[in-house]
Design an enzyme around this catalytic site. Sequence first.
Site, PDB file in Angstrom:
ATOM      1  N   CYS A   2      35.567   2.994  18.800  1.00  0.00           N
ATOM      2  CA  CYS A   2      35.580   2.463  17.441  1.00  0.00           C
ATOM      3  C   CYS A   2      34.250   2.832  16.788  1.00  0.00           C
ATOM      4  O   CYS A   2      33.365   3.378  17.417  1.00  0.00           O
ATOM      5  CB  CYS A   2      35.706   0.939  17.477  1.00  0.00           C
ATOM      6  SG  CYS A   2      37.084   0.349  18.454  1.00  0.00           S
ATOM      7  N   ARG A  27      35.937   8.245  14.512  1.00  0.00           N
ATOM      8  CA  ARG A  27      35.892   7.536  15.804  1.00  0.00           C
ATOM      9  C   ARG A  27      37.106   6.622  15.986  1.00  0.00           C
ATOM     10  O   ARG A  27      37.371   6.149  17.092  1.00  0.00           O
ATOM     11  CB  ARG A  27      34.622   6.711  15.917  1.00  0.00           C
ATOM     12  CG  ARG A  27      33.329   7.503  15.861  1.00  0.00           C
ATOM     13  CD  ARG A  27      32.127   6.583  15.880  1.00  0.00           C
ATOM     14  NE  ARG A  27      32.069   5.846  17.127  1.00  0.00           N
ATOM     15  CZ  ARG A  27      31.526   6.311  18.255  1.00  0.00           C
ATOM     16  NH1 ARG A  27      31.000   7.521  18.246  1.00  0.00           N
ATOM     17  NH2 ARG A  27      31.522   5.617  19.356  1.00  0.00           N
ATOM     18  N   TRP A  75      39.662   1.687  16.952  1.00  0.00           N
ATOM     19  CA  TRP A  75      40.563   2.498  17.770  1.00  0.00           C
ATOM     20  C   TRP A  75      41.051   1.555  18.853  1.00  0.00           C
ATOM     21  O   TRP A  75      40.321   1.250  19.783  1.00  0.00           O
ATOM     22  CB  TRP A  75      39.826   3.695  18.370  1.00  0.00           C
ATOM     23  CG  TRP A  75      40.727   4.603  19.140  1.00  0.00           C
ATOM     24  CD1 TRP A  75      40.949   4.616  20.487  1.00  0.00           C
ATOM     25  CD2 TRP A  75      41.547   5.636  18.618  1.00  0.00           C
ATOM     26  NE1 TRP A  75      41.853   5.573  20.831  1.00  0.00           N
ATOM     27  CE2 TRP A  75      42.244   6.226  19.703  1.00  0.00           C
ATOM     28  CE3 TRP A  75      41.778   6.121  17.352  1.00  0.00           C
ATOM     29  CZ2 TRP A  75      43.138   7.279  19.537  1.00  0.00           C
ATOM     30  CZ3 TRP A  75      42.673   7.174  17.188  1.00  0.00           C
ATOM     31  CH2 TRP A  75      43.337   7.729  18.274  1.00  0.00           C
ATOM     32  N   ASN A 101      32.524  -2.252  19.849  1.00  0.00           N
ATOM     33  CA  ASN A 101      33.093  -0.981  20.294  1.00  0.00           C
ATOM     34  C   ASN A 101      32.971  -0.957  21.810  1.00  0.00           C
ATOM     35  O   ASN A 101      31.861  -1.019  22.341  1.00  0.00           O
ATOM     36  CB  ASN A 101      32.327   0.209  19.686  1.00  0.00           C
ATOM     37  CG  ASN A 101      32.767   1.539  20.307  1.00  0.00           C
ATOM     38  OD1 ASN A 101      33.912   1.668  20.733  1.00  0.00           O
ATOM     39  ND2 ASN A 101      31.856   2.491  20.393  1.00  0.00           N
ATOM     40  N   GLY A 102      34.102  -0.900  22.511  1.00  0.00           N
ATOM     41  CA  GLY A 102      34.055  -0.842  23.974  1.00  0.00           C
ATOM     42  C   GLY A 102      35.229  -1.595  24.575  1.00  0.00           C
ATOM     43  O   GLY A 102      36.185  -1.935  23.886  1.00  0.00           O
ATOM     44  N   GLU A 493      48.083  25.975  31.077  1.00  0.00           N
ATOM     45  CA  GLU A 493      47.250  25.267  30.090  1.00  0.00           C
ATOM     46  C   GLU A 493      46.138  26.179  29.581  1.00  0.00           C
ATOM     47  O   GLU A 493      45.859  26.230  28.384  1.00  0.00           O
ATOM     48  CB  GLU A 493      46.682  23.997  30.712  1.00  0.00           C
ATOM     49  CG  GLU A 493      45.669  23.241  29.854  1.00  0.00           C
ATOM     50  CD  GLU A 493      46.206  22.786  28.499  1.00  0.00           C
ATOM     51  OE1 GLU A 493      47.432  22.874  28.283  1.00  0.00           O
ATOM     52  OE2 GLU A 493      45.398  22.413  27.657  1.00  0.00           O
ATOM     53  N   LYS A 497      45.591  27.222  25.649  1.00  0.00           N
ATOM     54  CA  LYS A 497      44.308  27.026  24.951  1.00  0.00           C
ATOM     55  C   LYS A 497      43.888  28.318  24.258  1.00  0.00           C
ATOM     56  O   LYS A 497      43.499  28.320  23.095  1.00  0.00           O
ATOM     57  CB  LYS A 497      43.220  26.586  25.946  1.00  0.00           C
ATOM     58  CG  LYS A 497      43.347  25.164  26.422  1.00  0.00           C
ATOM     59  CD  LYS A 497      42.905  24.148  25.404  1.00  0.00           C
ATOM     60  CE  LYS A 497      43.886  23.314  24.690  1.00  0.00           C
ATOM     61  NZ  LYS A 497      45.131  22.898  25.129  1.00  0.00           N
ATOM     62  N   GLU A 500      46.301  29.274  21.238  1.00  0.00           N
ATOM     63  CA  GLU A 500      46.362  28.436  20.030  1.00  0.00           C
ATOM     64  C   GLU A 500      45.069  28.441  19.238  1.00  0.00           C
ATOM     65  O   GLU A 500      45.076  28.101  18.061  1.00  0.00           O
ATOM     66  CB  GLU A 500      46.781  27.011  20.370  1.00  0.00           C
ATOM     67  CG  GLU A 500      45.838  26.225  21.238  1.00  0.00           C
ATOM     68  CD  GLU A 500      46.334  24.793  21.443  1.00  0.00           C
ATOM     69  OE1 GLU A 500      46.956  24.227  20.532  1.00  0.00           O
ATOM     70  OE2 GLU A 500      46.112  24.241  22.508  1.00  0.00           O
ATOM     71  N   HIS A 516      56.999  40.132  40.687  1.00  0.00           N
ATOM     72  CA  HIS A 516      58.390  40.172  40.183  1.00  0.00           C
ATOM     73  C   HIS A 516      58.441  40.627  38.726  1.00  0.00           C
ATOM     74  O   HIS A 516      59.245  40.146  37.934  1.00  0.00           O
ATOM     75  CB  HIS A 516      59.019  38.787  40.356  1.00  0.00           C
ATOM     76  CG  HIS A 516      58.990  38.317  41.764  1.00  0.00           C
ATOM     77  ND1 HIS A 516      59.898  38.725  42.713  1.00  0.00           N
ATOM     78  CD2 HIS A 516      58.096  37.555  42.420  1.00  0.00           C
ATOM     79  CE1 HIS A 516      59.597  38.191  43.886  1.00  0.00           C
ATOM     80  NE2 HIS A 516      58.496  37.456  43.735  1.00  0.00           N
ATOM     81  N   LYS A 615      47.818  18.532  14.548  1.00  0.00           N
ATOM     82  CA  LYS A 615      47.403  17.741  15.719  1.00  0.00           C
ATOM     83  C   LYS A 615      48.586  16.955  16.273  1.00  0.00           C
ATOM     84  O   LYS A 615      48.693  16.739  17.465  1.00  0.00           O
ATOM     85  CB  LYS A 615      46.275  16.767  15.347  1.00  0.00           C
ATOM     86  CG  LYS A 615      45.719  15.991  16.545  1.00  0.00           C
ATOM     87  CD  LYS A 615      45.164  16.911  17.606  1.00  0.00           C
ATOM     88  CE  LYS A 615      44.775  16.172  18.882  1.00  0.00           C
ATOM     89  NZ  LYS A 615      44.476  17.106  19.991  1.00  0.00           N
TER      90      LYS A 615
HETATM   91  C1  AGP Z   1      47.760  21.201  22.796  1.00  0.00           C
HETATM   92  O1  AGP Z   1      46.497  21.808  22.752  1.00  0.00           O
HETATM   93  C2  AGP Z   1      48.523  21.354  21.493  1.00  0.00           C
HETATM   94  N1  AGP Z   1      47.790  20.808  20.429  1.00  0.00           N
HETATM   95  C3  AGP Z   1      49.977  20.874  21.602  1.00  0.00           C
HETATM   96  O2  AGP Z   1      50.601  21.670  22.567  1.00  0.00           O
HETATM   97  C4  AGP Z   1      50.178  19.391  21.993  1.00  0.00           C
HETATM   98  O3  AGP Z   1      49.840  19.196  23.338  1.00  0.00           O
HETATM   99  C5  AGP Z   1      51.672  19.063  21.811  1.00  0.00           C
HETATM  100  O4  AGP Z   1      51.998  19.216  20.452  1.00  0.00           O
HETATM  101  C6  AGP Z   1      52.024  17.648  22.263  1.00  0.00           C
HETATM  102  O5  AGP Z   1      51.349  16.699  21.476  1.00  0.00           O
HETATM  103  P1  AGP Z   1      51.321  15.181  21.976  1.00  0.00           P
HETATM  104  O6  AGP Z   1      50.614  15.170  23.295  1.00  0.00           O
HETATM  105  O7  AGP Z   1      50.574  14.447  20.899  1.00  0.00           O
HETATM  106  O8  AGP Z   1      52.742  14.716  22.120  1.00  0.00           O
END
Ligand code: AGP
Length: 620
Positions: A2, A27, A75, A101-102, A493, A497, A500, A516, A615
């Site tokens: 927070c 935050r 938060w 906050n905590g 993963e 990264k 994207e 394969h 996001k």
């Molecule tokens: C991850 O770096 C991406 N931003 C995206 O794949 C994300 O993980 C996916 O949209 C799922 O989002 P969520 O975890 O909020 O459900």
Amino acid sequence: MCGIVGYLGKRNAYPILIKGLHRLEYRGYDSAGVALINEEGQLSVYKAKGKVSELESFCADKDTRGNIGIAHTRWATHGEPNTVNAHPHYSESERLAIIHNGIIENYAVLKAGLQQEGYTFKSETDTEVLVQLIEYTQLNRHVELKTAVQLALQQVVGAYAIAILDKDHPDTLIAARKGSPLVVGIGEGEYFIASDATPIVEYTDQVIYIDDEEVVKLCTKDGCTKDEGIEIATINNVAKTPEIKRLELSLSQLEKGGYPHFMLKEIFEQPRTLTDSMRGRVNVRQDNIALSGFIDNKERFLNAKRIIITACGTSWHAGLIAMYAIEEFAQIPVEVEYSSEFRYRKPVINKDDVVIAISQSGETADTLAAIQLAKSKGAFIFSICNVVGASIPRVSDSGCYTHVGPEIGVASTKAFTAQVTALTMLALCIGREKGTMSEDKYLSIVRELGQIPDKIERVLEQNARISDFSKTFTYAQNFIYLGRGYNYPVALEGALKLKEISYIHAEGYPAAEMKHGPIALISQEMPVVVVAPHCGTYEKVVSNIQEIKARKGKVIAVVTEGDEIVSKIADYVIEVPQTEESLSPLLTVIPLQLLAYHIAVVKGCDVDQPRNLAKSVTVE
Ligand code: AGP
């Protein structure tokens, strides 16, 4: 996490506090509130659900006079995001108001003790327990507020950054911290407190960074025993000399904690955020893990014939790692589903299925729909989420919050490692309860979990070196990422990264899959990242690397510290500390986060807000 901010001085506090909350909104932003003492000595608390702008609208016709106040943007960790749970919280007499906050781990015990003394509570928060404890201590020990705060905090287990007002002392503001940040700003006859310097920087560059278990008393006029108006002491009342420092950072740099991007800040936050995520859950001293969501629903997990994990993107990768852990420790069959496929393919779902939904935002439309489908078939829904009160936890039967604070960078980093940690804790709880894993294995992993934050710190020390050699790969049009076992999802993963944030095409594969088909792609122009820690099928991964080198491929390898085989054949090597195989993703993913970040930065990409992305994908 927070945001807290406070002011005491010659100006009207309200506008300073509101502007400060806007500066701290990164935050946390699920509710906000302010407490003010006006010239007549009236203490007023105003609170609103939602962003700071909601609070401003609510306060538009209120009495916001006064030159002392505290304010908070939340938060949520304990209690839904709503007005009742929003801070500040009054004490029972409404003489005191507190912001925090905590996380107070032992709030339930403290609350029960106060209830026996006749105290009642309006909210579900740990914070309200603290202000009641402070008032109870002051009344029963007949001490001044600062001493009551010290005595109360001696009983607290957990993390806090607090600020508290006493309407009977409108010239005094008390603050304290342990585990959560707190900065004091010193102006001309005026004082500021805040979670970081962003609310302070436009008024003064003279700051004091408060240390853990320190209490600071700020006062004007005759409020203070010391003429400079600042008293600092530990919670055990050992006096400390204020160490005034000059603020060097700009406002924009401050919001990112001095980092150039939120993503890099969040990568570097991971030792702390994992500590926060395990706080109150992993007790290394007692060799135990306590997950309330599991404890309250033990039978559902123990009787599950199958566990279905549904998620998207990075969260789906965390789910893949959980599959390895749950099947190894709990011996329950696991299926990991892309939510977007699961919701439409008419899956067979049984009443004794447990569905684990993983989502950082808690708002991903496909995952929400997948949950609704599973619920309609009678399955038990357990969600792993980072946003308290989001849609997904609200429709789940139970769950576990990751508690890493807002993840601002679109590319998920700290949420991913927290998801993997939470899922590993869950797998360990099920396995131990079912007796399908040895006590030695359980204890070894629990103890190693406690070491992970420090081991991540060691990986982060290689940031500069990874930044240097990342520059040589900005030419690449394609990457391949390889891993085996627990590190196959890490390869996926790492590839995501890079894709994207740098817009370079990258694919993750099980290392053995190269033969394969994909091995046809190997060339000097396509770097291959191989996750090759000393565990499981290490020798097989070494063979895969040799196959790539034999075809003149360029290899970047993530290896265990002291590796003497791969480090002789790979072109670039990043070392991570030795750890349990099931925990190795928590370390091996860090170099891949940094690699993607630095390549994207060199390419001039918008790291925090990559093109075409959001996001939280709240639409199909
Ligand atoms: C991850 O770096 C991406 N931003 C995206 O794949 C994300 O993980 C996916 O949209 C799922 O989002 P969520 O975890 O909020 O459900």
